[in-house]
Design an enzyme around this catalytic site. Structure first.
Site, PDB file in Angstrom:
ATOM      1  CG  ASP A 113     -11.552-113.036 -28.883  1.00 30.46           C
ATOM      2  OD1 ASP A 113     -10.771-113.673 -28.158  1.00 30.46           O
ATOM      3  OD2 ASP A 113     -12.785-113.064 -28.701  1.00 30.46           O
ATOM      4  CB  SER A 126     -18.406-112.135 -38.364  1.00 30.02           C
ATOM      5  OG  SER A 126     -17.854-111.291 -37.378  1.00 30.02           O
ATOM      6  CG  ASN A 142     -18.232-105.164 -28.275  1.00 32.23           C
ATOM      7  OD1 ASN A 142     -18.942-106.141 -28.481  1.00 32.23           O
ATOM      8  ND2 ASN A 142     -18.252-104.101 -29.036  1.00 32.23           N
ATOM      9  CE  LYS A 166     -11.486-116.731 -30.510  1.00 32.97           C
ATOM     10  NZ  LYS A 166     -12.858-116.255 -30.716  1.00 32.97           N
TER      11      LYS A 166
END
Length: 459
Positions: free
Chosen positions: A154, A384, A231, A114
């Protein structure tokens, strides 16, 4: 004493995994797995760097950028980039730690990572955002690649930002490769990627409903409370509406909207258009015609859980720790039967305890079944991974093919969680529904641990 006193979010994520593993028969049956715990908790690498740019007023600004490359035993590091003023190392470690296990549950070859930047993009022009992205990627490009680390978007990093980041990487490295996911469809992106996390939550929740009701029920006619309006929440809401459910709430950081008649797909579309321009729900409700005909109630400073009335299904889709213990009790009192997280660590430990305690003690008709985001919101990273596969093939799959793989992956994840929960359960009442919290943690931990043993990371 807390092992990570200055990293509360990471401590919470760490403790949840440890608690699930210790409250099972895994270490009794296979004590060697306990050696993995202290190793997997430490990131393989943390990169911290300066990001400086010129703002639209001609003044220089600077912020701190990060990439936490947590674990690569299962594949290249994979995980999002978050551009938000709340970004710090504790949050990124918690997200990266969760990402290790979430990615393992996809069944694809992906490790966990991340990253992000402590910055607020609200009110900044496209040109300034482009300069921020180029400055960020100038340093990050040294540490990523299609076989090393493949970031995604993100919070704060949508299609526009991914485009700027990809263009910067291509410029700095002189290489066009599948190094970022969430790309535009005409330069390497995948169909269904924007919808994937929201759709995936619904596919997982439907699997929960099928299992609990033996296929007798679905989303049809159910009252569904959703938090968030970004989203994930948008596409979860659209899929619920498509399946015949009634979406009774959405929210943002300033308040929530409640609809007794059900939020419509036209209203979701209006929210999607307005959120690109950082408008709040309060502004959207007052300005867009979609809300003139079908009225909703706006409640400032509130989350939806205690205001939505009767709730059959709750889907936290905003951010971490957005359902408190008291709110969980209110949802139980409101009749909720299924809770599936679209956000990461959306429920506090107190809320999870409330749901799990109910699962063990309530009658079969009143049981609440809860699953954390590690399992239920992995649809985004699953697609992804499919985008990475398409990039490697230099092909674009059809919408139907990607959606079919997404649905199959979410159902496989559900089955893995059920199997692990049942195999390593130490609960005496075998008539209760299996713990999906424990099942997700057990199934993912075993996959990662086996890879680490095989490669000599643990010995």
């Amino acid at each position: 004493m807390s092992a990570y006193p200055y990293e509360p979010e990471f401590q919470q994520a760490h403790d949840e995994i440890i608690s699930s593993l210790r409250d099972s028969t895994l270490f009794q049956n296979k004590p060697e797995y306990e050696k993995v715990l202290p190793i997997v908790a430490v990131p393989e690498r943390i990169i911290q760097f300066r990001v400086a740019w010129e703002n639209d007023q001609g003044k220089q600004e600077v912020a701190t950028g990060y990439r936490v490359q947590y674990n690569s035993a299962k594949g290249p590091y994979k995980g999002g980039l978050r551009f938000h003023p709340t970004v710090n190392l504790s949050i990124l470690k918690f997200l990266g730690f969760e990402q290790i296990f979430k990615n393992a549950l996809t069944g694809l070859d992906m490790g966990g990572a991340k990253g992000g930047l402590c910055v607020d993009l609200k009110g900044r022009s496209n040109n300034e955002i482009r300069r921020i992205c180029y400055s960020f990627m100038r340093e990050l490009s040294r540490h990523i690649g299609q076989d090393t680390d493949v970031p995604a978007g993100d919070i704060g990093v949508g299609g526009r930002e991914v485009g700027y980041l990809f263009g910067a990487y291509r410029s700095f490295r002189n290489s066009w490769e599948g190094v970022l996911t969430g790309k535009g469809l005409n330069w390497g992106g995948s169909l269904i990627r924007p919808e994937a996390t929201g759709y995936g939550v619904i596919y997982f929740a439907q699997a929960m409903i099928d299992f609990a009701t033996k296929g007798k029920e679905s989303f049809e006619g159910k009252r569904v409370a959703i938090s968030g309006s970004g989203n994930v929440a948008q596409y979860a809401a659209l899929k619920v509406i498509e399946l015949g459910g009634k979406v009774v709430s959405l929210s943002d950081s300033k308040g929530c909207i409640i609809s007794e008649t059900g939020i419509t797909s036209e209203q979701v579309a209006a929210i999607a258009d307005a959120k690109i321009h950082f408008k709040s729900l309060e502004q959207i409700v007052g300005e867009f015609s979609a809300f003139a005909e079908n009225k909703v109630q706006y409640i400032a400073g509130a989350r939806p859980w205690t205001h939505a009335g009767k709730v059959d299904i709750a889907l936290p889709c905003a951010t971490q720790n957005e359902v408190s213990g008291d709110e969980a009790k209110a949802l139980v009192a409101a009749g909720v039967k299924f809770v599936a997280e679209g956000s990461n660590m959306g429920c506090t430990p107190e809320a999870i305890h409330t749901f799990e305690a109910n699962r063990l003690t309530a009658s079969s008709n009143d049981t609440v079944w809860y699953v954390g985001g590690k399992a239920s919101n992995l649809g985004g990273v699953l697609v992804s991974g499919l985008e990475m596969a398409q990039n490697s093939q230099r092909m674009t799959w059809t919408r139907e093919a990607v959606d079919q793989e997404l649905k199959r992956g979410m159902i496989n994840c559900f089955n893995d969680c059920i199997s692990a929960a049942q195999t390593y359960s130490n609960e005496t009442n075998k008539q209760t529904l299996p713990s999906l919290v424990k099942g997700a943690n057990l199934a993912s931990f075993i996959k990662v641990a086996d890879a680490m043993f095989d490669q000599g990371d643990v010995y």
